[in-house]
Scaffold this active site. Structure first.
Site, PDB file in Angstrom:
ATOM      1  CB  CYS A  40     -40.876  66.007  23.199  1.00 44.30           C
ATOM      2  SG  CYS A  40     -42.469  66.680  22.715  1.00 44.30           S
ATOM      3  NE  ARG A  50     -37.250  61.474  21.797  1.00 41.66           N
ATOM      4  CZ  ARG A  50     -37.787  60.273  21.651  1.00 41.66           C
ATOM      5  NH1 ARG A  50     -37.093  59.328  21.065  1.00 41.66           N
ATOM      6  NH2 ARG A  50     -38.991  60.015  22.088  1.00 41.66           N
ATOM      7  CD1 TRP A  72     -44.071  65.915  17.066  1.00 39.57           C
ATOM      8  CD2 TRP A  72     -42.572  66.911  15.790  1.00 39.57           C
ATOM      9  NE1 TRP A  72     -44.468  65.762  15.764  1.00 39.57           N
ATOM     10  CE2 TRP A  72     -43.567  66.365  14.964  1.00 39.57           C
ATOM     11  CE3 TRP A  72     -41.505  67.615  15.204  1.00 39.57           C
ATOM     12  CZ2 TRP A  72     -43.533  66.482  13.578  1.00 39.57           C
ATOM     13  CZ3 TRP A  72     -41.488  67.716  13.826  1.00 39.57           C
ATOM     14  CH2 TRP A  72     -42.490  67.147  13.030  1.00 39.57           C
ATOM     15  CG  ASN A 124     -41.709  62.129  24.456  1.00 36.64           C
ATOM     16  OD1 ASN A 124     -42.455  62.515  23.566  1.00 36.64           O
ATOM     17  ND2 ASN A 124     -40.969  61.050  24.349  1.00 36.64           N
ATOM     18  N   GLY A 125     -45.081  63.092  25.181  1.00 41.18           N
ATOM     19  CA  GLY A 125     -46.265  62.242  25.047  1.00 41.18           C
ATOM     20  C   GLY A 125     -47.529  63.073  24.939  1.00 41.18           C
ATOM     21  CD  GLU A 167     -44.995  56.623  -1.235  1.00 37.74           C
ATOM     22  OE1 GLU A 167     -45.206  57.529  -2.056  1.00 37.74           O
ATOM     23  OE2 GLU A 167     -44.203  56.751  -0.286  1.00 37.74           O
ATOM     24  CE  LYS A 200     -40.769  56.845  -0.553  1.00 35.24           C
ATOM     25  NZ  LYS A 200     -41.750  57.727  -0.023  1.00 35.24           N
ATOM     26  CD  GLU A 213     -38.308  59.492  -2.150  1.00 32.97           C
ATOM     27  OE1 GLU A 213     -38.158  60.706  -2.020  1.00 32.97           O
ATOM     28  OE2 GLU A 213     -39.252  58.870  -1.609  1.00 32.97           O
ATOM     29  CG  HIS A 269     -54.124  50.606 -22.513  1.00 33.75           C
ATOM     30  ND1 HIS A 269     -55.005  50.523 -23.572  1.00 33.75           N
ATOM     31  CD2 HIS A 269     -54.716  49.985 -21.478  1.00 33.75           C
ATOM     32  CE1 HIS A 269     -56.105  49.908 -23.174  1.00 33.75           C
ATOM     33  NE2 HIS A 269     -55.954  49.568 -21.909  1.00 33.75           N
ATOM     34  CE  LYS A 292     -39.181  64.284   5.835  1.00 38.24           C
ATOM     35  NZ  LYS A 292     -39.649  63.069   5.147  1.00 38.24           N
TER      36      LYS A 292
HETATM   37  O1  M6R Z   1     -44.093  67.794   3.349  1.00 36.12           O
HETATM   38  P1  M6R Z   1     -44.973  67.342   2.207  1.00 36.12           P
HETATM   39  O2  M6R Z   1     -45.757  66.117   2.552  1.00 36.12           O
HETATM   40  O3  M6R Z   1     -45.847  68.428   1.685  1.00 36.12           O
HETATM   41  O4  M6R Z   1     -43.956  66.951   1.069  1.00 36.12           O
HETATM   42  C1  M6R Z   1     -44.422  66.586  -0.193  1.00 36.12           C
HETATM   43  C2  M6R Z   1     -43.343  65.886  -0.988  1.00 36.12           C
HETATM   44  O5  M6R Z   1     -42.253  66.725  -1.178  1.00 36.12           O
HETATM   45  C3  M6R Z   1     -42.858  64.616  -0.258  1.00 36.12           C
HETATM   46  O6  M6R Z   1     -43.944  63.765  -0.002  1.00 36.12           O
HETATM   47  C4  M6R Z   1     -41.832  63.861  -1.108  1.00 36.12           C
HETATM   48  O7  M6R Z   1     -42.408  63.411  -2.281  1.00 36.12           O
HETATM   49  C5  M6R Z   1     -41.286  62.714  -0.262  1.00 36.12           C
HETATM   50  N1  M6R Z   1     -40.051  63.089   0.333  1.00 36.12           N
HETATM   51  C6  M6R Z   1     -41.117  61.464  -1.016  1.00 36.12           C
HETATM   52  O8  M6R Z   1     -40.669  60.432  -0.194  1.00 36.12           O
END
Ligand code: M6R
Length: 615
Positions: free
Chosen positions: A2, A27, A75, A101-102, A488, A492, A495, A511, A610
Site C-alpha cells: 500500500c 503501490r 492494495w 502498509n503491511g 515462460e 517473456k 512479448e 520431432h 495488463k
Molecule cells: O491476470 P492474469 O494472470 O489472468 O493474466 C493472464 C495473462 O494475460 C498474463 O499472464 C500474460 O500472459 C502476461 N502479461 C505475460 O507476461
C-alpha cells in the site's frame, strides 16, 4: 503493498497528501482514504476506487482545512476493497488515527482478545485491530502514544509501516517500520511521511529512511526521536540529501517497473508464504485449503485453468501436484476449456490462476465449472478481484501490484502458493512422511535467498543479451519441471522484445524444431542438475553438432554443460520441484536486457494489456 502519506507542519495537509497518494498509486489502487485534523476534530473520507475517486469524494463532502493529516492508497490484504476497509482507521474512542502498509499475521487472536474486552470493529482489517491494540495498551499502561505503539508492536507478528496520531496531541505523529518501507522528509518546521520520497521531493531534499524495527516520534519544533522497537535503545537519525527525481523514486531507483518487479521477487515470495509456512512447527496454514481439505483429497482430479504466464504456472503446478501429492491434474487454456464442452463432475476441483483476477476467459471457465458442480478454487494476486469473488475459496499470492505488463513476480508467487497447496495435500494424503515434509518446508524457506543469489548474474546476463539482441528467432528448451520455464522464457522474450521465440520440451526438438538450428539460432537450454540432466546434456550435444548457439542455465558447479555451451548462467541448487522458482529468474533478466537494447517499451509492450478483460 500500500502507499502511505502523512504531513504535519505549517502548510495545508490535504493537497500534499492527495498529490502524494497519486504518486504512490503504483503501490496499490483498490481504495484510498484521508484524515485531516482541522484544529478541533478529524475529517475523514474513504472510498473504494482510485485516489481520483477519493479526491472527488473528499472535496465534495468534507472540510479540507488542517495542518496535520494522514492518507492511504490500498492494495487489499485483509478484507475486500470497500469504503469500510479503506484506511485511515480510528480506534474505538475516536482519538487515535492510523495508516498501515503491511500484514499483521496474528491479528485474529488479538482481535478476539480485544472483542472480549468490549472493543467493536467496523472493518475486516488487521489495521483496525492494531490501532485498538495501541489504544488498549495506552489506557492500560497509562503511557504516551510513542510508548503504547512500541509495546503494541512488540505483541504483533508480521510486517508494517505505520503512522499514527492522537487527536489530543496534534503536534506529534508516531511512525514505525518492519518489512515495509517508510521515509521521513524533514523541512523547516514540517515533516512528511511516506512509503517513498516521491510525495515530498518538491518540498525537501532532506530525508531519513527508517530501518526495520525502528520507531520514530515526530514532534513539531523538536528533533525526531528514534528508537529500536524491541529493546528501546536510542538510534541516532541519519539524514541524507536526496538527488532523485519523482519517476526514479516510484520505480524504486530502477529504470522500469519490470526490473523492479524482478528484483522484488525474494520479498514477494517471502510475503506469499509469510504466516502460512511455519517450518519450525512443521505446518502449512492456508484457510482456503484447511476449510475445504476433503474437496481436494477426495477429488478425482484437479483441473487448472489460466491464460498466458498464469497458464505456465499451472503447468508447473501439474508437475508438483502429481509428483508430490499424487493427484491427477489437467491444465487447460481457459479460452479453450470454456468452449470445448469439457467433461466436468462434482468430484472435480478446478483451480483458476490469475494475477489480475479479471481475465475474461478464466472467469468464463470458472462459471462453467461451477455450473457443472465442481469445487472452484482461485489463486489471484489482486484482492477483491472478480475471480477472487466468483470462486468458492482461494489463496492470494500477496505479490503486491504488478505494473509491468510482462508478468514476473506474479509467476513465481503463483508457483509458491501452488507448491504450498501441493505440500499440504501430500502430507494430508500420507504421501509424505513428516521428515520429507519438514525438509521441503525448510527448503522453501531458503528460496528467497536463493532467488537473491540468482539475481547476482544480472551483469553476466547483460553481456549475453548484447550478443543475441539482434536475433530474429530463439528456441527455449527444458525438460520436466523446466519445460514450463522454457515456455515462460520464450513468452517473456517475444512479448517485450518482439523476437520470435518458441519453448519446447527438450526431447521434442528431434520431432521438428531441430530443423531450425543453424549457426544463427540461439538456443536457451535449462539444464539444471536434477531432472533428466544427462538427457538434457545429450540434447545440448545435438544442438552443438548443428552449430546452434547454446546459452545454458545450469546448477552451480556444473562441469559437463560448461564444456559444451557458449554461455552458462548458474543458479543455486534446490529441490527439483522448486527449480522453476530459480531457473526462471535469468530468463526474465535476459528478456529485459534484450528488449531494452532493442529500444522496446519494456513496461508497456505494443498491442498488450495488463489485464485481458475481453475475449
Ligand atoms: O491476470 P492474469 O494472470 O489472468 O493474466 C493472464 C495473462 O494475460 C498474463 O499472464 C500474460 O500472459 C502476461 N502479461 C505475460 O507476461
Amino acid at each position: 503493498m500500500c502507499g502511505i502519506v502523512g504531513y504535519i507542519g505549517h502548510r495545508d495537509a490535504y493537497p500534499i497528501i492527495i498529490k502524494g497518494l497519486q504518486r504512490l498509486e503504483y503501490r496499490g489502487y483498490d481504495s484510498a482514504g484521508v484524515a485531516i485534523y482541522d484544529g478541533d476534530s478529524i475529517n475523514l473520507s474513504k472510498t473504494k476506487g482510485k485516489v481520483e475517486d477519493l479526491k472527488k469524494k473528499s472535496e465534495a463532502t468534507m472540510s479540507l482545512d488542517g495542518k496535520l493529516g494522514l492518507g492511504h492508497t490500498r492494495w487489499a490484504t485483509h478484507g475486500v476493497p470497500n469504503d469500510a476497509n479503506s484506511h485511515p482507521h480510528y480506534s474505538n474512542s475516536g482519538d487515535l488515527v492510523i495508516i498501515h502498509n503491511g500484514i499483521i499475521e496474528n491479528y485474529d487472536a488479538i482481535k478476539k482478545e480485544l472483542i472480549n474486552r468490549g472493543y467493536v470493529f467496523h472493518s475486516d482489517t488487521d489495521t483496525e485491530v492494531l490501532v485498538n491494540l495501541i489504544e488498549e495498551v495506552k489506557k492500560k499502561e497509562n503511557v504516551k502514544l510513542g510508548k503504547a505503539v512500541q509495546i503494541a508492536l512488540n505483541q504483533v507478528v508480521g510486517a508494517y509501516a505505520i503512522a499514527v496520531f492522537d487527536v489530543n496531541k496534534p503536534d506529534e505523529i508516531v511512525v514505525a517500520k518492519l518489512g515495509s518501507p517508510l521515509a521521513i522528509g524533514i523541512g523547516e518546521d514540517e515533516f512528511f511521511i511516506a512509503s517513498d520520497a516521491s510525495p515530498f521531493i518538491e518540498f525537501t531534499n532532506n530525508a531519513m529512511y527508517l530501518d526495520d524495527e525502528e520507531l520514530a516520534i515526530i514532534r513539531l519544533g523538536k528533533e525526531i526521536k528514534l528508537r529500536k522497537i524491541k529493546d528501546d535503545s536510542v538510534v541516532y537519525p541519519s539524514i541524507q540529501e536526496l538527488q532523485l527525481n519523482i519517476e526514479e523514486i516510484e520505480k524504486g531507483g530502477y529504470d522500469h517497473f519490470m526490473m523492479k518487479e524482478i528484483y522484488e521477487q525474494p520479498r514477494a515470495i517471502l510475503d506469499t508464504y509469510r504466516g502460512r509456512l511455519l517450518a519450525d512447527q512443521g505446518i502449512i496454514k492456508m484457510a482456503g485449503i484447511d476449510e475445504n481439505i476433503e474437496k481436494f483429497t477426495n477429488a478425482n482430479r484437479i483441473i487448472i485453468v489460466a491464460c498466458g504466464t498464469s497458464w505456465h504456472a499451472g503447468l508447473v503446478a501439474e508437475y508438483i501436484f502429481e509428483d508430490l501429492a499424487r493427484i491427477p491434474v489437467e491444465v487447460e487454456y481457459a479460452s479453450e476449456f470454456r468452449y470445448r464442452n469439457p467433461v466436468i463432475t462434482d468430484k472435480d476441483v478446478l483451480i483458476a490462476i490469475s494475477q489480475s483476477g479479471e481475465t475474461a476467459d478464466t472467469l468464463a471457465a470458472i462459471k462453467l465449472a461451477k455450473e457443472k458442480g465442481a469445487f472452484v478454487f482461485g489463486v489471484c494476486n489482486v484482492v477483491g478481484s472478480t475471480i477472487s469473488r466468483e470462486t468458492h475459496a482461494g489463496a492470494y499470492t500477496h505479490a503486491g501490484p504488478e505494473i509491468g505488463v510482462a508478468s514476473t513476480k506474479a509467476f513465481t508467487t503463483q508457483i509458491t502458493v501452488l507448491t504450498l497447496i501441493a505440500l499440504k495435500l501430500a502430507k494430508e494424503k500420507g504421501v509424505f512422511s513428516q521428515t520429507q515434509y519438514h525438509e521441503y518446508l525448510t527448503e522453501l524457506e531458503n528460496i528467497p535467498s536463493k532467488v537473491e543469489k540468482s539475481l547476482l548474474s544480472n551483469v553476466l546476463i547483460e553481456t549475453i543479451a548484447e550478443v543475441y539482441k539482434d536475433s530474429t528467432n530463439c528456441l527455449y528448451l527444458g525438460r520436466g519441471y523446466n519445460f514450463p520455464v522454457a515456455l515462460e522464457g520464450a513468452l517473456k522474450l517475444k512479448e517485450i522484445s518482439y523476437i520470435h521465440a518458441e519453448g519446447y520440451p527438450a526431447a521434442e526438438m528431434k520431432h521438428g524444431p531441430i530443423a531450425l538450428i543453424d549457426e544463427q539460432m540461439p538456443v536457451f537450454v535449462i539444464a539444471t542438475k536434477k531432472g533428466h540432466y544427462e538427457k538434457v546434456v545429450s540434447n545440448i550435444q545435438e544442438i552443438k553438432s548443428r552449430k546452434g548457439k547454446i546459452i545454458a542455465i545450469v546448477t552451480e558447479g556444473d562441469v559437463a554443460v560448461k564444456e559444451l555451451a557458449d554461455h552458462v548462467i548458474e543458479i543455486p541448487e534446490t529441490f527439483e520441484s522448486l527449480t522453476p522458482l530459480l531457473s526462471t529468474i535469468p530468463l526474465q533478466l535476459l528478456s529485459y536486457h534484450i528488449a531494452l537494447m532493442r529500444g522496446c517499451n519494456v513496461d508497456q509492450p505494443r498491442n498488450l494489456a495488463k489485464s485481458v478483460t475481453v475475449e
